[in-house]
Design a protein around this motif. Sequence first.
Motif, PDB file in Angstrom:
ATOM      1  N   VAL A   4     -15.959 -10.359 -21.933  1.00 25.50           N
ATOM      2  CA  VAL A   4     -16.584  -9.074 -21.614  1.00 25.50           C
ATOM      3  C   VAL A   4     -15.665  -8.269 -20.693  1.00 25.50           C
ATOM      4  O   VAL A   4     -15.422  -7.080 -20.924  1.00 25.50           O
ATOM      5  N   GLU A   5     -15.110  -8.905 -19.658  1.00 24.40           N
ATOM      6  CA  GLU A   5     -14.216  -8.204 -18.736  1.00 24.40           C
ATOM      7  C   GLU A   5     -12.933  -7.746 -19.435  1.00 24.40           C
ATOM      8  O   GLU A   5     -12.371  -6.705 -19.096  1.00 24.40           O
ATOM      9  N   PRO A  33     -13.433  -3.620 -19.299  1.00 23.77           N
ATOM     10  CA  PRO A  33     -13.123  -3.715 -17.874  1.00 23.77           C
ATOM     11  C   PRO A  33     -13.793  -2.592 -17.086  1.00 23.77           C
ATOM     12  O   PRO A  33     -13.997  -1.501 -17.606  1.00 23.77           O
ATOM     13  N   ALA A  34     -14.135  -2.861 -15.850  1.00 26.84           N
ATOM     14  CA  ALA A  34     -14.776  -1.856 -15.006  1.00 26.84           C
ATOM     15  C   ALA A  34     -13.718  -1.078 -14.237  1.00 26.84           C
ATOM     16  O   ALA A  34     -12.783  -1.649 -13.697  1.00 26.84           O
ATOM     17  N   ALA A  35     -13.869   0.236 -14.189  1.00 30.37           N
ATOM     18  CA  ALA A  35     -12.980   1.074 -13.385  1.00 30.37           C
ATOM     19  C   ALA A  35     -13.611   1.274 -12.013  1.00 30.37           C
ATOM     20  O   ALA A  35     -14.825   1.178 -11.867  1.00 30.37           O
ATOM     21  N   PRO A  36     -12.823   1.564 -11.001  1.00 27.91           N
ATOM     22  CA  PRO A  36     -13.328   1.519  -9.636  1.00 27.91           C
ATOM     23  C   PRO A  36     -14.156   2.709  -9.137  1.00 27.91           C
ATOM     24  O   PRO A  36     -14.897   2.562  -8.194  1.00 27.91           O
ATOM     25  N   SER A  37     -14.037   3.889  -9.717  1.00 24.59           N
ATOM     26  CA  SER A  37     -14.745   5.041  -9.157  1.00 24.59           C
ATOM     27  C   SER A  37     -15.168   6.001 -10.257  1.00 24.59           C
ATOM     28  O   SER A  37     -14.688   5.925 -11.384  1.00 24.59           O
ATOM     29  N   ALA A  80     -20.674  -3.927 -24.166  1.00 25.90           N
ATOM     30  CA  ALA A  80     -20.778  -4.843 -23.022  1.00 25.90           C
ATOM     31  C   ALA A  80     -22.055  -5.659 -23.084  1.00 25.90           C
ATOM     32  O   ALA A  80     -22.042  -6.884 -22.953  1.00 25.90           O
ATOM     33  N   ASP A  81     -23.206  -4.992 -23.296  1.00 32.34           N
ATOM     34  CA  ASP A  81     -24.483  -5.701 -23.367  1.00 32.34           C
ATOM     35  C   ASP A  81     -24.525  -6.636 -24.565  1.00 32.34           C
ATOM     36  O   ASP A  81     -25.042  -7.756 -24.473  1.00 32.34           O
ATOM     37  N   MET A 131     -24.411 -12.133 -26.674  1.00 30.28           N
ATOM     38  CA  MET A 131     -23.835 -13.109 -27.613  1.00 30.28           C
ATOM     39  C   MET A 131     -23.197 -14.291 -26.895  1.00 30.28           C
ATOM     40  O   MET A 131     -23.235 -15.409 -27.397  1.00 30.28           O
ATOM     41  N   LEU A 132     -22.615 -14.042 -25.730  1.00 29.51           N
ATOM     42  CA  LEU A 132     -21.888 -15.090 -25.026  1.00 29.51           C
ATOM     43  C   LEU A 132     -22.731 -15.814 -23.998  1.00 29.51           C
ATOM     44  O   LEU A 132     -22.243 -16.732 -23.341  1.00 29.51           O
TER      45      LEU A 132
END
Length: 165
Positions: A6-7, A11-15, A157-158, A163-164
Motif C-alpha cells: 500500500v505504501e 505513498p503519503a505526501a507530507p502537506s 488504497a482502501d 485485500m491485504l
Amino acid sequence: MEITVVELLVPAAPSTLAEASLLVMRVFLGICFIRHGWPKLRNLKTWATAMQTPEWLCFLSAFSMWGAGIALIPGLLTPLAALAILVSMAYAVVIELKAGFPFIGPDPYQIPPGDYAGPMGVGDPPSWEKAAMYVVMCGVLASCGGGLFSLDNLLIADLLKTMLA
C-alpha cells in the motif's frame, strides 16, 4: 525500514501544498504525454523509421506514453504510470546522448540567422534537457504517488488494505 505494498503504490505526501503540487504535476504530465503518445501511435511506422527503432518497441513506448498520460490525470496507479513514461524518456535520453546532443542546446537567439536548421527545419537546437526533465518529474511521481487528490488515494488504497488485511 519496511515498505508495504500500500505504501509503495499509494505513498503519503507530507502537506496540503505537496499534495496540490502532485496534482498539478500529474495533470501537466498527463496532458503532455497524451499529446506525445497519440501522434506517435497514429503514425507508428513513420516514427519507427525516423527513430531507426523496431516498430514493436516504438508501439510500446508510444502506448505507454498515451496510456500512462490518461492514467496520470485522475491519478490511477500513478507510480506504475509514471514508471512507464520514465522508461520511455530514459531511452530518449540515451538516444540523444548517443547522437551527441548537448544537455542544453544554445538558445535560438544566440545562433546567427540561417545557421541552424534541424532535420525538421528551423527550430530549437536538439538537446536531451527536456527528456531528462520528464525523467526527473516521473521519478518524483513514481516515488511520491498521486497524492491526496488522486484515484489512488480515493479508491486503490482502501481496496489494497482490504485485500491485504
